[in-house]
Design a protein around this motif. Structure first.
Motif, PDB file in Angstrom:
ATOM      1  N   VAL A 228       0.902  -1.133  -0.195  1.00 34.69           N
ATOM      2  CA  VAL A 228       0.008   0.015   0.013  1.00 34.69           C
ATOM      3  C   VAL A 228       1.027   1.339  -0.047  1.00 34.69           C
ATOM      4  N   SER A 229       1.882   1.296   0.593  1.00 36.37           N
ATOM      5  CA  SER A 229       2.836   2.341   0.993  1.00 36.37           C
ATOM      6  C   SER A 229       3.552   2.558  -0.048  1.00 36.37           C
ATOM      7  N   GLY A 230       3.634   1.717  -1.190  1.00 30.46           N
ATOM      8  CA  GLY A 230       4.472   2.015  -2.463  1.00 30.46           C
ATOM      9  C   GLY A 230       5.646   1.037  -3.142  1.00 30.46           C
ATOM     10  N   SER A 231       5.663  -0.121  -2.332  1.00 34.67           N
ATOM     11  CA  SER A 231       6.669  -1.037  -3.043  1.00 34.67           C
ATOM     12  C   SER A 231       5.988  -2.530  -2.984  1.00 34.67           C
ATOM     13  N   CYS A 232       6.004  -2.901  -4.380  1.00 41.00           N
ATOM     14  CA  CYS A 232       5.517  -4.464  -4.418  1.00 41.00           C
ATOM     15  C   CYS A 232       6.665  -5.244  -4.538  1.00 41.00           C
ATOM     16  N   LYS A 233       7.920  -4.989  -4.328  1.00 37.58           N
ATOM     17  CA  LYS A 233       9.141  -5.764  -4.293  1.00 37.58           C
ATOM     18  C   LYS A 233       9.085  -6.564  -2.900  1.00 37.58           C
ATOM     19  N   ILE A 234       8.332  -5.994  -2.094  1.00 38.75           N
ATOM     20  CA  ILE A 234       8.173  -6.864  -0.596  1.00 38.75           C
ATOM     21  C   ILE A 234       7.612  -8.441  -1.032  1.00 38.75           C
TER      22      ILE A 234
END
Length: 301
Positions: A228-234
């Motif tokens: 949600v806060s901007g990183s899909c790499k997680i």
């Protein structure tokens, strides 16, 4: 003793007695007291720390654009959101697409389809793959959020974020997964390639559904804080950690079908782990977050 030194002393003390989140919670509360919420700071906080459950829905709504940064507008904006929700729901009932007996997640899907111009001519039409993704995410959010209006808007905006903001990034995640797994355990990667399983891993479950239905709720919430806060790499690091966590089992399987089936049903194993203490689940969640924080240092997200 100065205020900063007192704060530092308290931080050390809280960490020693197992309350690491106390100072983080206070920091977030300070951010949320601003007349105009600082989106960038909220994103940074969400990237670094798991959000306290009592503030998660509020922060998600702000970061997803459901609520504006200005506090004084929140009540009025949510009133408009509720009116829109009721209007769309009423329209679906009028055309008999949904009824009081329709499962709530299906109601959310039909509302989303109507608003996005993708409502099929009949509710009996088979679901598209993107509809299945929506339902999986909707079921997960429904477990996290009690209010139906908040639930729908979070689902709607979360799915839109995946389809728009991450549209180009998501297809690249399987390649990033392979690269990162090679760094962590090249032998495990080699085994997957030997079994022709690498291209058949449950990437849709991991990267399109963002692990909805795969991880325990507490772990899923923390992962989604980052998305949600901007990183899909997680999502890549979580996938790698699942492979590493169940390495022994995966290495014992010698076919792509068995490996894929095992990983698709890994949620059952998470919930079987010591249900009362949830030590393994908490440990897995901590590992996910630890590797993600390390990745912030090693990689450009």
């Amino acid at each position: 003793m100065t205020e900063d030194s007192q704060r530092n002393f308290r931080s050390v003390y809280y960490e020693k007695v197992g309350f690491r989140g106390v100072e983080e919670k206070k920091s977030l509360e300070i951010l949320l007291k601003d007349d105009r919420l600082d989106i960038e700071k909220l994103c940074t906080f969400s990237q670094r720390f798991p959000l306290p459950s009592m503030y998660r829905a509020l922060v998600w709504k702000v970061l997803l654009g459901i609520l504006p940064p200005h506090h004084e507008s929140h009540a009025q904006v949510m009133m408009y959101r509720k009116e829109q929700y009721c209007d769309v729901l009423h329209a679906l009932k009028v055309v008999r697409f949904v009824s009081d007996a329709t499962p709530q997640v299906e109601v959310y899907l039909r509302m989303y389809q109507l608003e996005s111009g993708k409502l099929p001519r009949s509710p009996s039409f088979p679901l598209e793959p993107e509809d299945e993704v929506f339902l999986a995410i909707a079921k997960a959010v429904e477990e996290m959020v009690e209010d139906s209006v908040d639930c729908y808007w979070i689902i709607r905006c979360f799915v839109n974020q995946l389809n728009n903001k991450y549209r180009e990034s998501l297809p690249q995640l399987p390649k990033a997964f392979e690269q990162y797994l090679n760094l962590e355990d090249s032998r495990l990667l080699s085994h997957l390639k030997t079994c022709s399983a690498l291209s058949r891993l449950p990437y849709d479950l991991w990267f399109k559904r963002c692990f909805a239905g795969c991880l325990p709720e507490s772990s899923l919430q923390r992962v989604w804080d980052k998305v949600v806060s901007g990183s899909c790499k997680i999502l890549v690091f979580v996938a790698v950690e699942i492979l590493l966590t169940f390495k022994i089992k995966v290495m014992a399987l010698n076919s792509a079908e068995k490996i894929t089936k095992f990983l698709e049903n890994v949620s059952v194993l998470f919930f079987k782990f010591d249900f009362e203490s949830r030590k393994e689940v908490r440990l897995a969640s901590q590992i996910f977050l630890l590797h993600y924080i390390l990745s912030l240092i090693l990689f450009t997200l």
